[in-house]
Motif scaffolding. Sequence first.
Motif, PDB file in Angstrom:
ATOM      1  N   VAL A   1       0.857  -1.184   0.000  1.00  0.00           N
ATOM      2  CA  VAL A   1       0.000   0.000   0.000  1.00  0.00           C
ATOM      3  C   VAL A   1       0.891   1.232   0.000  1.00  0.00           C
ATOM      4  O   VAL A   1       1.814   1.341   0.811  1.00  0.00           O
ATOM      5  N   GLN A   2       0.614   2.141  -0.892  1.00  0.00           N
ATOM      6  CA  GLN A   2       1.428   3.350  -1.025  1.00  0.00           C
ATOM      7  C   GLN A   2       0.520   4.565  -1.148  1.00  0.00           C
ATOM      8  O   GLN A   2      -0.548   4.496  -1.770  1.00  0.00           O
ATOM      9  N   VAL A   3       0.936   5.661  -0.546  1.00  0.00           N
ATOM     10  CA  VAL A   3       0.167   6.906  -0.645  1.00  0.00           C
ATOM     11  C   VAL A   3       0.572   7.626  -1.927  1.00  0.00           C
ATOM     12  O   VAL A   3       1.749   7.926  -2.147  1.00  0.00           O
ATOM     13  N   VAL A   4      -0.414   7.868  -2.783  1.00  0.00           N
ATOM     14  CA  VAL A   4      -0.202   8.561  -4.052  1.00  0.00           C
ATOM     15  C   VAL A   4      -1.099   9.790  -4.047  1.00  0.00           C
ATOM     16  O   VAL A   4      -2.328   9.678  -3.944  1.00  0.00           O
ATOM     17  N   ASP A   5      -0.496  10.967  -4.118  1.00  0.00           N
ATOM     18  CA  ASP A   5      -1.264  12.218  -4.076  1.00  0.00           C
ATOM     19  C   ASP A   5      -2.197  12.258  -2.870  1.00  0.00           C
ATOM     20  O   ASP A   5      -3.385  12.567  -2.976  1.00  0.00           O
ATOM     21  N   ARG A   6      -1.662  11.869  -1.697  1.00  0.00           N
ATOM     22  CA  ARG A   6      -2.336  11.945  -0.403  1.00  0.00           C
ATOM     23  C   ARG A   6      -3.500  10.961  -0.274  1.00  0.00           C
ATOM     24  O   ARG A   6      -4.353  11.110   0.596  1.00  0.00           O
ATOM     25  N   SER A   7      -3.540   9.949  -1.117  1.00  0.00           N
ATOM     26  CA  SER A   7      -4.568   8.925  -1.027  1.00  0.00           C
ATOM     27  C   SER A   7      -3.917   7.553  -1.183  1.00  0.00           C
ATOM     28  O   SER A   7      -2.986   7.387  -1.978  1.00  0.00           O
ATOM     29  N   ALA A   8      -4.392   6.566  -0.407  1.00  0.00           N
ATOM     30  CA  ALA A   8      -3.749   5.251  -0.377  1.00  0.00           C
ATOM     31  C   ALA A   8      -4.201   4.386  -1.550  1.00  0.00           C
ATOM     32  O   ALA A   8      -5.403   4.219  -1.805  1.00  0.00           O
ATOM     33  N   TRP A   9      -3.219   3.835  -2.240  1.00  0.00           N
ATOM     34  CA  TRP A   9      -3.439   2.900  -3.348  1.00  0.00           C
ATOM     35  C   TRP A   9      -2.900   1.531  -2.960  1.00  0.00           C
ATOM     36  O   TRP A   9      -1.874   1.426  -2.283  1.00  0.00           O
ATOM     37  N   VAL A  10      -3.581   0.484  -3.409  1.00  0.00           N
ATOM     38  CA  VAL A  10      -3.020  -0.860  -3.325  1.00  0.00           C
ATOM     39  C   VAL A  10      -2.137  -1.041  -4.555  1.00  0.00           C
ATOM     40  O   VAL A  10      -2.622  -1.117  -5.684  1.00  0.00           O
ATOM     41  N   ILE A  11      -0.829  -1.072  -4.329  1.00  0.00           N
ATOM     42  CA  ILE A  11       0.115  -1.176  -5.440  1.00  0.00           C
ATOM     43  C   ILE A  11       0.138  -2.593  -5.997  1.00  0.00           C
ATOM     44  O   ILE A  11       0.314  -2.812  -7.194  1.00  0.00           O
ATOM     45  N   GLY A  12      -0.057  -3.564  -5.115  1.00  0.00           N
ATOM     46  CA  GLY A  12      -0.111  -4.946  -5.574  1.00  0.00           C
ATOM     47  C   GLY A  12      -0.608  -5.852  -4.474  1.00  0.00           C
ATOM     48  O   GLY A  12      -0.249  -5.676  -3.312  1.00  0.00           O
ATOM     49  N   SER A  13      -1.451  -6.820  -4.828  1.00  0.00           N
ATOM     50  CA  SER A  13      -1.926  -7.827  -3.880  1.00  0.00           C
ATOM     51  C   SER A  13      -2.110  -9.142  -4.631  1.00  0.00           C
ATOM     52  O   SER A  13      -3.031  -9.270  -5.450  1.00  0.00           O
ATOM     53  N   ASP A  14      -1.228 -10.101  -4.351  1.00  0.00           N
ATOM     54  CA  ASP A  14      -1.281 -11.382  -5.068  1.00  0.00           C
ATOM     55  C   ASP A  14      -2.563 -12.148  -4.763  1.00  0.00           C
ATOM     56  O   ASP A  14      -3.152 -12.781  -5.645  1.00  0.00           O
ATOM     57  N   PHE A  15      -3.021 -12.109  -3.498  1.00  0.00           N
ATOM     58  CA  PHE A  15      -4.203 -12.884  -3.125  1.00  0.00           C
ATOM     59  C   PHE A  15      -5.457 -12.385  -3.831  1.00  0.00           C
ATOM     60  O   PHE A  15      -6.364 -13.154  -4.123  1.00  0.00           O
ATOM     61  N   LEU A  16      -5.525 -11.078  -4.083  1.00  0.00           N
ATOM     62  CA  LEU A  16      -6.690 -10.516  -4.760  1.00  0.00           C
ATOM     63  C   LEU A  16      -6.471 -10.321  -6.257  1.00  0.00           C
ATOM     64  O   LEU A  16      -7.419 -10.074  -7.000  1.00  0.00           O
ATOM     65  N   GLY A  17      -5.212 -10.386  -6.677  1.00  0.00           N
ATOM     66  CA  GLY A  17      -4.910 -10.160  -8.079  1.00  0.00           C
ATOM     67  C   GLY A  17      -5.032  -8.702  -8.479  1.00  0.00           C
ATOM     68  O   GLY A  17      -5.328  -8.382  -9.641  1.00  0.00           O
ATOM     69  N   TRP A  18      -4.800  -7.796  -7.521  1.00  0.00           N
ATOM     70  CA  TRP A  18      -4.944  -6.370  -7.790  1.00  0.00           C
ATOM     71  C   TRP A  18      -3.592  -5.728  -8.083  1.00  0.00           C
ATOM     72  O   TRP A  18      -2.554  -6.135  -7.535  1.00  0.00           O
ATOM     73  N   ASP A  19      -3.625  -4.692  -8.908  1.00  0.00           N
ATOM     74  CA  ASP A  19      -2.428  -3.919  -9.227  1.00  0.00           C
ATOM     75  C   ASP A  19      -2.826  -2.463  -9.438  1.00  0.00           C
ATOM     76  O   ASP A  19      -3.664  -2.152 -10.292  1.00  0.00           O
ATOM     77  N   ARG A  20      -2.256  -1.582  -8.593  1.00  0.00           N
ATOM     78  CA  ARG A  20      -2.502  -0.140  -8.681  1.00  0.00           C
ATOM     79  C   ARG A  20      -3.997   0.192  -8.623  1.00  0.00           C
ATOM     80  O   ARG A  20      -4.595   0.690  -9.581  1.00  0.00           O
ATOM     81  N   VAL A  21      -4.566  -0.064  -7.465  1.00  0.00           N
ATOM     82  CA  VAL A  21      -5.989   0.197  -7.223  1.00  0.00           C
ATOM     83  C   VAL A  21      -6.118   1.355  -6.233  1.00  0.00           C
ATOM     84  O   VAL A  21      -5.601   1.288  -5.113  1.00  0.00           O
ATOM     85  N   PRO A  22      -6.828   2.443  -6.585  1.00  0.00           N
ATOM     86  CA  PRO A  22      -7.013   3.587  -5.673  1.00  0.00           C
ATOM     87  C   PRO A  22      -8.089   3.272  -4.631  1.00  0.00           C
ATOM     88  O   PRO A  22      -9.185   3.844  -4.635  1.00  0.00           O
ATOM     89  N   LEU A  23      -7.761   2.374  -3.703  1.00  0.00           N
ATOM     90  CA  LEU A  23      -8.789   1.818  -2.820  1.00  0.00           C
ATOM     91  C   LEU A  23      -9.337   2.834  -1.830  1.00  0.00           C
ATOM     92  O   LEU A  23     -10.530   2.815  -1.523  1.00  0.00           O
ATOM     93  N   GLU A  24      -8.495   3.711  -1.301  1.00  0.00           N
ATOM     94  CA  GLU A  24      -9.010   4.679  -0.334  1.00  0.00           C
ATOM     95  C   GLU A  24     -10.106   5.545  -0.947  1.00  0.00           C
ATOM     96  O   GLU A  24     -11.187   5.704  -0.361  1.00  0.00           O
ATOM     97  N   ALA A  25      -9.859   6.082  -2.116  1.00  0.00           N
ATOM     98  CA  ALA A  25     -10.858   6.939  -2.764  1.00  0.00           C
ATOM     99  C   ALA A  25     -12.137   6.160  -3.049  1.00  0.00           C
ATOM    100  O   ALA A  25     -13.249   6.685  -2.890  1.00  0.00           O
ATOM    101  N   ALA A  26     -11.991   4.889  -3.440  1.00  0.00           N
ATOM    102  CA  ALA A  26     -13.172   4.078  -3.753  1.00  0.00           C
ATOM    103  C   ALA A  26     -14.001   3.800  -2.508  1.00  0.00           C
ATOM    104  O   ALA A  26     -15.239   3.865  -2.550  1.00  0.00           O
ATOM    105  N   VAL A  27     -13.335   3.506  -1.380  1.00  0.00           N
ATOM    106  CA  VAL A  27     -14.063   3.215  -0.142  1.00  0.00           C
ATOM    107  C   VAL A  27     -14.724   4.476   0.406  1.00  0.00           C
ATOM    108  O   VAL A  27     -15.862   4.437   0.881  1.00  0.00           O
TER     109      VAL A  27
END
Length: 377
Positions: free
Chosen positions: A152-178
């Motif tokens: 998880v990395q903060v990009v422009d003051r919002s947390a993104w999931v940079i990678g998650s093998d269990f979910l198969g996610w890559d570069r997901v702006p999860l904070e903004a979505a939630v």
Amino acid sequence: MIESRTPLAWPPLTSAQRTVLLDVLVHGPRSRSQLTRRTGLSRATLSRLTRDLTAAGLLEEGGPAVASGPGRPSDVVALRADGAYFVGMKLTGAALYVAVTDLQARVVATDEVPLGSREVDDVVATLAAAVERVRTAFPRVSAVGVCLAGDVQVVDRSAWVIGSDFLGWDRVPLEAAVVAATGLPAAISNDVQALTVAHHWFGAGRGTGSLAVVAVGAGIGAGLVVDGRLLRGAHGRPGKVSHLIVTGDGPRCYRGHVGCASAYVTVPAVLANAGARTFDDVVGAARAGEPAADEALRAAGTALGVLAANLVNLVDPDKVIITGEARIVGEYARAELDEALGRMLDPSAVAPPVEVPPFAFTDYAWGAAITAVRHLV
């Protein structure tokens, strides 16, 4: 001044109000005189701040403290437990684990929701529906915390999931979505980092200035607190200990490394080394004297000791905590863990206590809830 009947579940706070609230949150009930000394605020300012926080429903007045000297004893200020609630969620590839905490970090409700899909929009909709169900029982839900195995990395003051093998996610702006789906502030974090924050503030590491947490399950990771602050790293990837070499030979991990931590300590590694189908089978067989199971757990304990020694040599923590689904390794093979820790420490290093507290999988969700508290305070 905070409006006492604000429609918000969490009122806007000044920096001074947050300072007072944080002190009581982390350290427990305080007398006004103690808060005055600890915060450096004047008695008049402190009285005004605690009065405002009480009006907002976040603090409550207790009785007078026991007098420690001449003069009138000071009144005690404590958190109001039902002043706010926080929803913590642990995401796996198959399910969403939910823990609801009050303002005193006590878990008041838990739930488990299967994921029908790993698509980001579907998962966020499942998250939002779970939050809405919680809000019917706890209207003063103030924030949401979500943790997962991944970076998880903060990009422009919002947390993104940079990678998650269990979910198969890559570069997901999860904070903004939630935030968009729930209308609440959201804190997104790696699961081990969330659990580290929770143990540092409210768990087995409470009161420590520096802390190392090693979580062992399907994978292995570490969380580090140094001088009271969680180590976040430059790219949101701290605590990558899974492929540190613990022996010069031995089994290979799933990436082909020889003798690394992932070849010994994780649940899949223990199963492979013991030739068993479930982790409970390994533990049961080892306790019954079955050699392969016993050897697999003891080798995992040695590897944990080497990892702990590396962390102690690196950051000199006050305590090391072993947790996660495979925490039993730290109990069953404690002698091997302690031997490896002592053997691998720098000669000048001081061995800290190593604690293996009780664990439930919803502890990760509890940790996510605490990151939500931390996000606001």
